[in-house]
Design a protein around this motif. Structure first.
Motif, PDB file in Angstrom:
ATOM      1  N   LEU A  53      18.606   0.122   4.258  1.00  0.00           N
ATOM      2  CA  LEU A  53      17.903   0.978   3.306  1.00  0.00           C
ATOM      3  C   LEU A  53      16.548   1.426   3.842  1.00  0.00           C
ATOM      4  N   THR A  54      15.879   0.561   4.593  1.00  0.00           N
ATOM      5  CA  THR A  54      14.614   0.948   5.228  1.00  0.00           C
ATOM      6  C   THR A  54      14.858   2.080   6.221  1.00  0.00           C
ATOM      7  N   ALA A  55      15.913   1.960   7.017  1.00  0.00           N
ATOM      8  CA  ALA A  55      16.236   3.019   7.981  1.00  0.00           C
ATOM      9  C   ALA A  55      16.483   4.344   7.273  1.00  0.00           C
ATOM     10  N   GLU A  56      17.162   4.298   6.126  1.00  0.00           N
ATOM     11  CA  GLU A  56      17.418   5.524   5.361  1.00  0.00           C
ATOM     12  C   GLU A  56      16.119   6.148   4.864  1.00  0.00           C
ATOM     13  N   LEU A  57      15.225   5.332   4.308  1.00  0.00           N
ATOM     14  CA  LEU A  57      13.955   5.869   3.810  1.00  0.00           C
ATOM     15  C   LEU A  57      13.111   6.476   4.928  1.00  0.00           C
ATOM     16  N   VAL A  58      13.024   5.770   6.050  1.00  0.00           N
ATOM     17  CA  VAL A  58      12.209   6.265   7.161  1.00  0.00           C
ATOM     18  C   VAL A  58      12.818   7.529   7.749  1.00  0.00           C
ATOM     19  N   ALA A  59      14.126   7.545   7.949  1.00  0.00           N
ATOM     20  CA  ALA A  59      14.790   8.741   8.488  1.00  0.00           C
ATOM     21  C   ALA A  59      14.588   9.938   7.561  1.00  0.00           C
ATOM     22  N   GLN A  83      10.199  -5.802  -1.720  1.00  0.00           N
ATOM     23  CA  GLN A  83      10.050  -4.381  -2.006  1.00  0.00           C
ATOM     24  C   GLN A  83       9.614  -3.713  -0.715  1.00  0.00           C
ATOM     25  N   VAL A  84      10.275  -2.607  -0.403  1.00  0.00           N
ATOM     26  CA  VAL A  84       9.943  -1.818   0.783  1.00  0.00           C
ATOM     27  C   VAL A  84       9.544  -0.437   0.307  1.00  0.00           C
ATOM     28  N   GLU A  85       8.413   0.053   0.812  1.00  0.00           N
ATOM     29  CA  GLU A  85       7.936   1.397   0.497  1.00  0.00           C
ATOM     30  C   GLU A  85       7.746   2.172   1.779  1.00  0.00           C
ATOM     31  N   VAL A  86       8.043   3.453   1.729  1.00  0.00           N
ATOM     32  CA  VAL A  86       7.742   4.351   2.837  1.00  0.00           C
ATOM     33  C   VAL A  86       6.862   5.458   2.284  1.00  0.00           C
ATOM     34  N   HIS A  87       5.676   5.591   2.862  1.00  0.00           N
ATOM     35  CA  HIS A  87       4.713   6.603   2.442  1.00  0.00           C
ATOM     36  C   HIS A  87       4.802   7.783   3.406  1.00  0.00           C
ATOM     37  N   ASP A  88       4.831   8.993   2.852  1.00  0.00           N
ATOM     38  CA  ASP A  88       4.833  10.183   3.695  1.00  0.00           C
ATOM     39  C   ASP A  88       3.880  11.216   3.098  1.00  0.00           C
ATOM     40  N   PRO A  89       3.533  12.255   3.869  1.00  0.00           N
ATOM     41  CA  PRO A  89       2.519  13.215   3.417  1.00  0.00           C
ATOM     42  C   PRO A  89       3.014  14.278   2.436  1.00  0.00           C
ATOM     43  N   ASP A  90       4.292  14.333   2.133  1.00  0.00           N
ATOM     44  CA  ASP A  90       4.830  15.368   1.254  1.00  0.00           C
ATOM     45  C   ASP A  90       4.845  14.868  -0.192  1.00  0.00           C
ATOM     46  N   PRO A  91       4.154  15.549  -1.115  1.00  0.00           N
ATOM     47  CA  PRO A  91       4.129  15.080  -2.501  1.00  0.00           C
ATOM     48  C   PRO A  91       5.417  15.353  -3.289  1.00  0.00           C
ATOM     49  N   ALA A  92       6.326  16.168  -2.746  1.00  0.00           N
ATOM     50  CA  ALA A  92       7.556  16.512  -3.469  1.00  0.00           C
ATOM     51  C   ALA A  92       8.441  15.277  -3.626  1.00  0.00           C
ATOM     52  N   PRO A  93       9.031  15.088  -4.822  1.00  0.00           N
ATOM     53  CA  PRO A  93       9.916  13.936  -5.025  1.00  0.00           C
ATOM     54  C   PRO A  93      11.161  14.017  -4.139  1.00  0.00           C
ATOM     55  N   THR A 130       1.056   9.396  -4.245  1.00  0.00           N
ATOM     56  CA  THR A 130      -0.069   8.683  -3.637  1.00  0.00           C
ATOM     57  C   THR A 130      -1.167   9.707  -3.382  1.00  0.00           C
ATOM     58  N   GLU A 131      -2.321   9.235  -2.937  1.00  0.00           N
ATOM     59  CA  GLU A 131      -3.432  10.148  -2.657  1.00  0.00           C
ATOM     60  C   GLU A 131      -3.083  11.143  -1.554  1.00  0.00           C
ATOM     61  N   SER A 132      -2.225  10.737  -0.636  1.00  0.00           N
ATOM     62  CA  SER A 132      -1.924  11.603   0.509  1.00  0.00           C
ATOM     63  C   SER A 132      -0.490  12.129   0.519  1.00  0.00           C
ATOM     64  N   GLY A 133       0.280  11.934  -0.550  1.00  0.00           N
ATOM     65  CA  GLY A 133       1.671  12.402  -0.584  1.00  0.00           C
ATOM     66  C   GLY A 133       2.477  11.642  -1.616  1.00  0.00           C
ATOM     67  N   LYS A 134       3.445  10.847  -1.128  1.00  0.00           N
ATOM     68  CA  LYS A 134       4.258  10.033  -2.038  1.00  0.00           C
ATOM     69  C   LYS A 134       4.696   8.755  -1.348  1.00  0.00           C
ATOM     70  N   ALA A 135       5.130   7.811  -2.158  1.00  0.00           N
ATOM     71  CA  ALA A 135       5.749   6.575  -1.682  1.00  0.00           C
ATOM     72  C   ALA A 135       7.134   6.509  -2.305  1.00  0.00           C
TER      73      ALA A 135
END
Length: 150
Positions: A53-59, A83-93, A130-135
């Motif tokens: 699942l982590t690989a899916e979120l990161v990919a 709990q695993v979170e992946v933060h990225d710069p895109d705010p879109a869900p 998040t402040e810089s995108g989404k988690a």
């Protein structure tokens, strides 16, 4: 007469946070971090599922976000699971993570099953701004230790 050997589970939480490159190289690094985190603490969450699942979120974060800003991986181990979170710069869900669109993935396409896997295999999942995108996150419960007669 000896009873079953039970491993003690962590009583408090532990967490890791690491910046990953905005490239496909981030996927194996993220998998290794999750595997190491769960193994070092002899945590009871299913490591194979956590890695998948982590690989899916990161990919997804690499593929569906623009730019070269790093992606951030956060792994939190709790007595009840991980709990695993992946933060990225895109705010879109992230598409249909929490609400399936009702359509089965096309069996001839290589893509389109990641969010389905996350929904099906995690105990819960979601996203938040998040402040810089989404988690985007998922949780896995601790798997009870199996009785192993000596």
């Amino acid at each position: 007469m000896n009873g079953p050997a039970l491993q003690e589970r962590p009583a408090s939480s532990a967490s890791w946070r690491i910046a990953l490159p905005h490239s496909a190289a981030a996927v194996p690094v993220a998998r290794a971090l999750v595997r190491t985190a769960l193994a070092e603490l002899e945590h009871g969450a299913d490591s194979d599922t956590a890695e998948l699942l982590t690989a899916e979120l990161v990919a997804n974060a690499v593929e569906h976000t623009a730019g070269e800003s790093p992606i951030e991986l956060v792994v939190e181990l709790l007595p009840t699971g991980c709990q695993v979170e992946v933060h990225d710069p895109d705010p879109a869900p992230p598409g249909n993570l929490t609400r399936p669109d009702g359509q089965a993935p096309d069996p001839w396409q290589e893509h389109g099953r990641g969010l389905l896997l996350i929904r099906a295999l995690s105990s819960s999942c979601g996203h938040r701004p998040t402040e810089s995108g989404k988690a985007v996150w998922f949780r896995l419960p601790v798997v009870p230790p199996q009785w192993n007669p000596a």
